[in-house]
Design an enzyme around this catalytic site. Structure first.
Site, PDB file in Angstrom:
ATOM      1  N   ARG A  38       0.834  -1.200   0.000  1.00  0.00           N
ATOM      2  CA  ARG A  38       0.000   0.000   0.000  1.00  0.00           C
ATOM      3  C   ARG A  38       0.875   1.258   0.000  1.00  0.00           C
ATOM      4  O   ARG A  38       1.997   1.242   0.509  1.00  0.00           O
ATOM      5  CB  ARG A  38      -0.948  -0.004   1.203  1.00  0.00           C
ATOM      6  CG  ARG A  38      -0.289   0.247   2.540  1.00  0.00           C
ATOM      7  CD  ARG A  38      -1.280  -0.085   3.644  1.00  0.00           C
ATOM      8  NE  ARG A  38      -0.786   0.311   4.953  1.00  0.00           N
ATOM      9  CZ  ARG A  38       0.089  -0.359   5.670  1.00  0.00           C
ATOM     10  NH1 ARG A  38       0.615  -1.477   5.195  1.00  0.00           N
ATOM     11  NH2 ARG A  38       0.458   0.072   6.855  1.00  0.00           N
ATOM     12  N   CYS A  59      29.985  13.379  25.414  1.00  0.00           N
ATOM     13  CA  CYS A  59      29.229  12.142  25.663  1.00  0.00           C
ATOM     14  C   CYS A  59      29.369  11.714  27.118  1.00  0.00           C
ATOM     15  O   CYS A  59      30.478  11.609  27.632  1.00  0.00           O
ATOM     16  CB  CYS A  59      29.749  11.042  24.741  1.00  0.00           C
ATOM     17  SG  CYS A  59      29.103   9.417  25.152  1.00  0.00           S
ATOM     18  N   CYS A  62      31.428   8.173  27.282  1.00  0.00           N
ATOM     19  CA  CYS A  62      32.818   8.007  26.843  1.00  0.00           C
ATOM     20  C   CYS A  62      33.760   7.965  28.059  1.00  0.00           C
ATOM     21  O   CYS A  62      33.481   8.570  29.096  1.00  0.00           O
ATOM     22  CB  CYS A  62      33.214   9.163  25.919  1.00  0.00           C
ATOM     23  SG  CYS A  62      32.781   8.908  24.180  1.00  0.00           S
ATOM     24  N   ASN A  84      22.680   3.464  37.141  1.00  0.00           N
ATOM     25  CA  ASN A  84      22.010   4.542  36.413  1.00  0.00           C
ATOM     26  C   ASN A  84      21.797   5.740  37.333  1.00  0.00           C
ATOM     27  O   ASN A  84      21.308   5.590  38.450  1.00  0.00           O
ATOM     28  CB  ASN A  84      20.677   4.026  35.862  1.00  0.00           C
ATOM     29  CG  ASN A  84      20.128   4.888  34.748  1.00  0.00           C
ATOM     30  OD1 ASN A  84      20.083   6.112  34.844  1.00  0.00           O
ATOM     31  ND2 ASN A  84      19.702   4.234  33.678  1.00  0.00           N
ATOM     32  N   HIS A 122      33.180   5.609  20.923  1.00  0.00           N
ATOM     33  CA  HIS A 122      31.904   6.299  20.723  1.00  0.00           C
ATOM     34  C   HIS A 122      31.302   5.999  19.347  1.00  0.00           C
ATOM     35  O   HIS A 122      30.085   6.040  19.163  1.00  0.00           O
ATOM     36  CB  HIS A 122      32.140   7.807  20.881  1.00  0.00           C
ATOM     37  CG  HIS A 122      30.899   8.625  20.843  1.00  0.00           C
ATOM     38  ND1 HIS A 122      30.061   8.742  21.923  1.00  0.00           N
ATOM     39  CD2 HIS A 122      30.333   9.367  19.845  1.00  0.00           C
ATOM     40  CE1 HIS A 122      29.033   9.532  21.598  1.00  0.00           C
ATOM     41  NE2 HIS A 122      29.188   9.919  20.349  1.00  0.00           N
ATOM     42  N   ASN A 160      18.432  -0.552  23.868  1.00  0.00           N
ATOM     43  CA  ASN A 160      17.648   0.248  22.922  1.00  0.00           C
ATOM     44  C   ASN A 160      18.645   0.863  21.974  1.00  0.00           C
ATOM     45  O   ASN A 160      19.491   1.642  22.402  1.00  0.00           O
ATOM     46  CB  ASN A 160      16.913   1.391  23.619  1.00  0.00           C
ATOM     47  CG  ASN A 160      15.857   0.887  24.557  1.00  0.00           C
ATOM     48  OD1 ASN A 160      15.191  -0.106  24.284  1.00  0.00           O
ATOM     49  ND2 ASN A 160      15.707   1.567  25.675  1.00  0.00           N
ATOM     50  N   GLY A 166      14.267   5.273  20.907  1.00  0.00           N
ATOM     51  CA  GLY A 166      14.350   6.115  22.089  1.00  0.00           C
ATOM     52  C   GLY A 166      15.694   6.111  22.797  1.00  0.00           C
ATOM     53  O   GLY A 166      15.783   6.602  23.919  1.00  0.00           O
ATOM     54  N   SER A 168      19.006   7.437  24.071  1.00  0.00           N
ATOM     55  CA  SER A 168      19.294   8.845  24.327  1.00  0.00           C
ATOM     56  C   SER A 168      20.685   9.227  23.874  1.00  0.00           C
ATOM     57  O   SER A 168      21.059  10.393  23.931  1.00  0.00           O
ATOM     58  CB  SER A 168      19.122   9.123  25.823  1.00  0.00           C
ATOM     59  OG  SER A 168      19.988   8.295  26.576  1.00  0.00           O
ATOM     60  N   HIS A 171      26.396   6.347  21.751  1.00  0.00           N
ATOM     61  CA  HIS A 171      27.503   5.537  22.282  1.00  0.00           C
ATOM     62  C   HIS A 171      26.982   4.112  22.530  1.00  0.00           C
ATOM     63  O   HIS A 171      25.923   3.953  23.123  1.00  0.00           O
ATOM     64  CB  HIS A 171      28.015   6.157  23.592  1.00  0.00           C
ATOM     65  CG  HIS A 171      29.325   5.592  24.024  1.00  0.00           C
ATOM     66  ND1 HIS A 171      30.498   6.312  24.020  1.00  0.00           N
ATOM     67  CD2 HIS A 171      29.649   4.351  24.449  1.00  0.00           C
ATOM     68  CE1 HIS A 171      31.482   5.537  24.449  1.00  0.00           C
ATOM     69  NE2 HIS A 171      30.990   4.328  24.710  1.00  0.00           N
ATOM     70  N   HIS A 173      25.724   1.121  24.039  1.00  0.00           N
ATOM     71  CA  HIS A 173      25.418   0.811  25.433  1.00  0.00           C
ATOM     72  C   HIS A 173      24.086   0.086  25.555  1.00  0.00           C
ATOM     73  O   HIS A 173      23.254   0.144  24.662  1.00  0.00           O
ATOM     74  CB  HIS A 173      25.352   2.102  26.273  1.00  0.00           C
ATOM     75  CG  HIS A 173      24.152   2.946  25.966  1.00  0.00           C
ATOM     76  ND1 HIS A 173      24.062   3.729  24.846  1.00  0.00           N
ATOM     77  CD2 HIS A 173      22.977   3.116  26.621  1.00  0.00           C
ATOM     78  CE1 HIS A 173      22.895   4.357  24.822  1.00  0.00           C
ATOM     79  NE2 HIS A 173      22.203   4.003  25.892  1.00  0.00           N
ATOM     80  N   GLN A 175      21.385  -1.610  28.983  1.00  0.00           N
ATOM     81  CA  GLN A 175      21.008  -1.397  30.373  1.00  0.00           C
ATOM     82  C   GLN A 175      20.737  -2.742  31.023  1.00  0.00           C
ATOM     83  O   GLN A 175      20.517  -3.743  30.337  1.00  0.00           O
ATOM     84  CB  GLN A 175      19.751  -0.537  30.474  1.00  0.00           C
ATOM     85  CG  GLN A 175      19.882   0.847  29.860  1.00  0.00           C
ATOM     86  CD  GLN A 175      18.693   1.730  30.216  1.00  0.00           C
ATOM     87  OE1 GLN A 175      18.199   1.709  31.341  1.00  0.00           O
ATOM     88  NE2 GLN A 175      18.228   2.501  29.257  1.00  0.00           N
ATOM     89  N   HIS A 288      16.023 -13.109  28.011  1.00  0.00           N
ATOM     90  CA  HIS A 288      15.144 -13.781  28.964  1.00  0.00           C
ATOM     91  C   HIS A 288      15.792 -15.108  29.350  1.00  0.00           C
ATOM     92  O   HIS A 288      16.101 -15.917  28.467  1.00  0.00           O
ATOM     93  CB  HIS A 288      13.774 -14.084  28.320  1.00  0.00           C
ATOM     94  CG  HIS A 288      12.907 -12.878  28.167  1.00  0.00           C
ATOM     95  ND1 HIS A 288      11.854 -12.821  27.277  1.00  0.00           N
ATOM     96  CD2 HIS A 288      12.923 -11.689  28.806  1.00  0.00           C
ATOM     97  CE1 HIS A 288      11.259 -11.646  27.386  1.00  0.00           C
ATOM     98  NE2 HIS A 288      11.896 -10.928  28.292  1.00  0.00           N
ATOM     99  N   HIS A 305      15.398 -11.713  22.446  1.00  0.00           N
ATOM    100  CA  HIS A 305      14.427 -11.192  21.491  1.00  0.00           C
ATOM    101  C   HIS A 305      15.008  -9.923  20.878  1.00  0.00           C
ATOM    102  O   HIS A 305      15.502  -9.061  21.608  1.00  0.00           O
ATOM    103  CB  HIS A 305      13.127 -10.780  22.198  1.00  0.00           C
ATOM    104  CG  HIS A 305      12.391 -11.901  22.854  1.00  0.00           C
ATOM    105  ND1 HIS A 305      11.565 -12.753  22.162  1.00  0.00           N
ATOM    106  CD2 HIS A 305      12.328 -12.300  24.149  1.00  0.00           C
ATOM    107  CE1 HIS A 305      11.019 -13.621  23.003  1.00  0.00           C
ATOM    108  NE2 HIS A 305      11.473 -13.369  24.221  1.00  0.00           N
TER     109      HIS A 305
HETATM  110  P1  H2U Z   1      19.194   4.882  26.936  1.00  0.00           P
HETATM  111  O1  H2U Z   1      19.941   5.511  25.807  1.00  0.00           O
HETATM  112  O2  H2U Z   1      18.728   3.491  26.560  1.00  0.00           O
HETATM  113  O3  H2U Z   1      18.097   5.777  27.402  1.00  0.00           O
HETATM  114  O4  H2U Z   1      20.192   4.666  28.153  1.00  0.00           O
HETATM  115  C1  H2U Z   1      20.962   5.703  28.689  1.00  0.00           C
HETATM  116  C2  H2U Z   1      20.781   5.726  30.185  1.00  0.00           C
HETATM  117  O5  H2U Z   1      21.822   6.494  30.754  1.00  0.00           O
HETATM  118  C3  H2U Z   1      19.473   6.373  30.620  1.00  0.00           C
HETATM  119  O6  H2U Z   1      18.700   5.401  31.304  1.00  0.00           O
HETATM  120  C4  H2U Z   1      21.352   7.130  31.907  1.00  0.00           C
HETATM  121  C5  H2U Z   1      19.917   7.490  31.581  1.00  0.00           C
HETATM  122  O7  H2U Z   1      19.142   7.525  32.758  1.00  0.00           O
HETATM  123  N1  H2U Z   1      22.213   8.276  32.227  1.00  0.00           N
HETATM  124  C6  H2U Z   1      22.987   8.256  33.370  1.00  0.00           C
HETATM  125  O8  H2U Z   1      22.884   7.314  34.147  1.00  0.00           O
HETATM  126  N2  H2U Z   1      23.849   9.296  33.625  1.00  0.00           N
HETATM  127  C7  H2U Z   1      23.982  10.386  32.815  1.00  0.00           C
HETATM  128  O9  H2U Z   1      24.793  11.231  33.077  1.00  0.00           O
HETATM  129  C8  H2U Z   1      23.111  10.539  31.623  1.00  0.00           C
HETATM  130  C9  H2U Z   1      22.237   9.377  31.283  1.00  0.00           C
HETATM  131 ZN    ZN Z   2      30.681   8.333  23.852  1.00  0.00          ZN
END
Ligand code: H2U
Ligand code: ZN
Length: 359
Positions: A38, A59, A62, A84, A122, A160, A166, A168, A171, A173, A175, A288, A305
């Protein structure tokens, strides 16, 4: 009136709308092949920056750089994990249940969240790392899982990748979130695998891996120890499931050959993902495995997954809206077609191939 007769035998026509069953979750997916033809005049994704410096002074992941909390990263040379600074779960949370109206229930959920840096570089992604570097990330996942499973029944490792999912920061990484509560998906997979093993005498995903390896049509990459398939019941267009070929309930029980084999299969899969549209392929992925640390959990097979959002190009994604949100999930291209397209991709990353041509 509901009838008690067995369902009519169905001779599948590839283009017939039909639904497929996910034995891991008990859910169904509606397959309506051919809908990708489509016309599309909707949103296109912004393509992430494909060229980055090896070190970015701005960053927060880094080596040597400061983070939002004021902490400073060490000069790490392989991988690096830290708690985190903006965690969704914290160890000091109370466990109690709020007493009130039964329709308004709430419980404290203690846990912890860490960020996992996959490389000091990076500009790299898992897809562009050497097999040995990916094996170091496997070690990081395994060590983190072992450490956190001593305290928490569920340890969720995930990544992610890309702005479309999403992430952020580009670099490389992932979680890890560990929680005292068994999350919904973990509880469902645990139950379904347990029931299957009780009824059939073997783990669901071990049987499934053997079946897919035999059939071949949904396999993307495979070696002696692992295989990556577009599952028969895949929801996302290029969704894959990474499965061990021998019994293995947890990442923490990986053997030497399984560790190397996993790094190879991940690399084979991720290179093909990027090559599909000659662009960094966004996804959410995660592991998992059997909850906790000690129980034999023979019904479990550890697995990853991969849920990539893209559908027809690097900029047009699949939207989970409308019927998907309100009725059942639906897919447009068949899992077999998705697997065939991925399998046909070269095993060399498009950026490495381009560099070879120039050099
Ligand atoms: P995401 O890109 O998947 O959102 O993971 C980055 C994580 O890094 C995010 O959960 C954390 C954010 O809370 N973070 C830190 O722990 N310290 C920082 O200085 C910036 C971001
Ligand atoms: Zn970096």
């Amino acid at each position: 009136m509901a009838s008690r007769t067995a369902p009519e035998p169905w001779a599948p026509m590839p283009e017939d709308p039909h639904r497929r069953h996910n034995p891991l979750t008990g859910e169904w997916v509606l397959v309506s092949a051919g809908r990708t033809r489509r016309p599309w005049q909707g949103q296109e994704e912004r393509l992430g920056e494909d060229r980055r410096p090896a070190y970015d002074p701005e960053c927060y992941l880094c080596p040597g750089n400061g983070r939002a909390s004021g902490a400073r990263n060490p000069d790490y040379v392989t991988t690096f994990a830290f708690t985190n600074d903006f965690p969704s779960l914290r160890p000091d949370t109370g466990r109690g249940e709020q007493v009130g109206h039964p329709l308004l229930r709430a419980q404290g959920q203690p846990g912890t969240c860490r960020v996992l840096c996959f490389s000091p570089r990076h500009d790299l992604t898992l897809a562009e790392m050497a097999t040995a570097e990916i094996a170091a990330v496997v070690d990081l996942w395994r060590e983190q899982t072992a450490e956190l499973a001593a305290r928490y029944p569920w340890v969720q490792v995930f990544e992610n990748r890309g702005e479309a999912m999403g992430a952020s920061n580009p670099h490389p990484h992932g979680q890890v979130w560990a929680s005292e509560v068994l999350p919904r998906q973990a509880a469902i997979e645990d139950e379904r695998q347990r029931v299957h093993a009780e009824r059939h005498g073997r783990p669901l995903l071990l049987e499934y891996a053997g079946l897919e390896a035999h059939l071949g049509e949904r396999v993307v990459v495979a070696n002696d120890t692992w295989l990556a398939v577009v599952p028969y019941w895949a929801v996302w267009p290029f969704e894959t499931l990474v499965l061990p070929r021998e019994p293995l309930s947890r990442l923490t029980a990986l053997s030497g050959p399984q560790r190397t084999g996993l790094a190879e299969v991940l690399q084979g899969l991720l290179v093909r993902y990027d090559n599909l549209f000659a662009a960094p392929f966004p996804y959410s992925m995660g592991w998992h495995g059997a909850p906790g640390r000690e129980d034999p959990a023979g019904h479990w097979q550890v697995h990853a997954h991969f849920y990539p959002p893209l559908l027809r190009s690097a900029s047009v994604r699949k939207w989970m809206v409308g019927y998907e949100m309100l009725a059942d999930v639906q897919r447009d291209l068949t899992p077999e077609e998705a697997a065939e397209r991925l399998r046909a991709q070269p095993a060399v990353h498009y950026r490495h191939a381009a560099a070879q041509e120039v050099g």
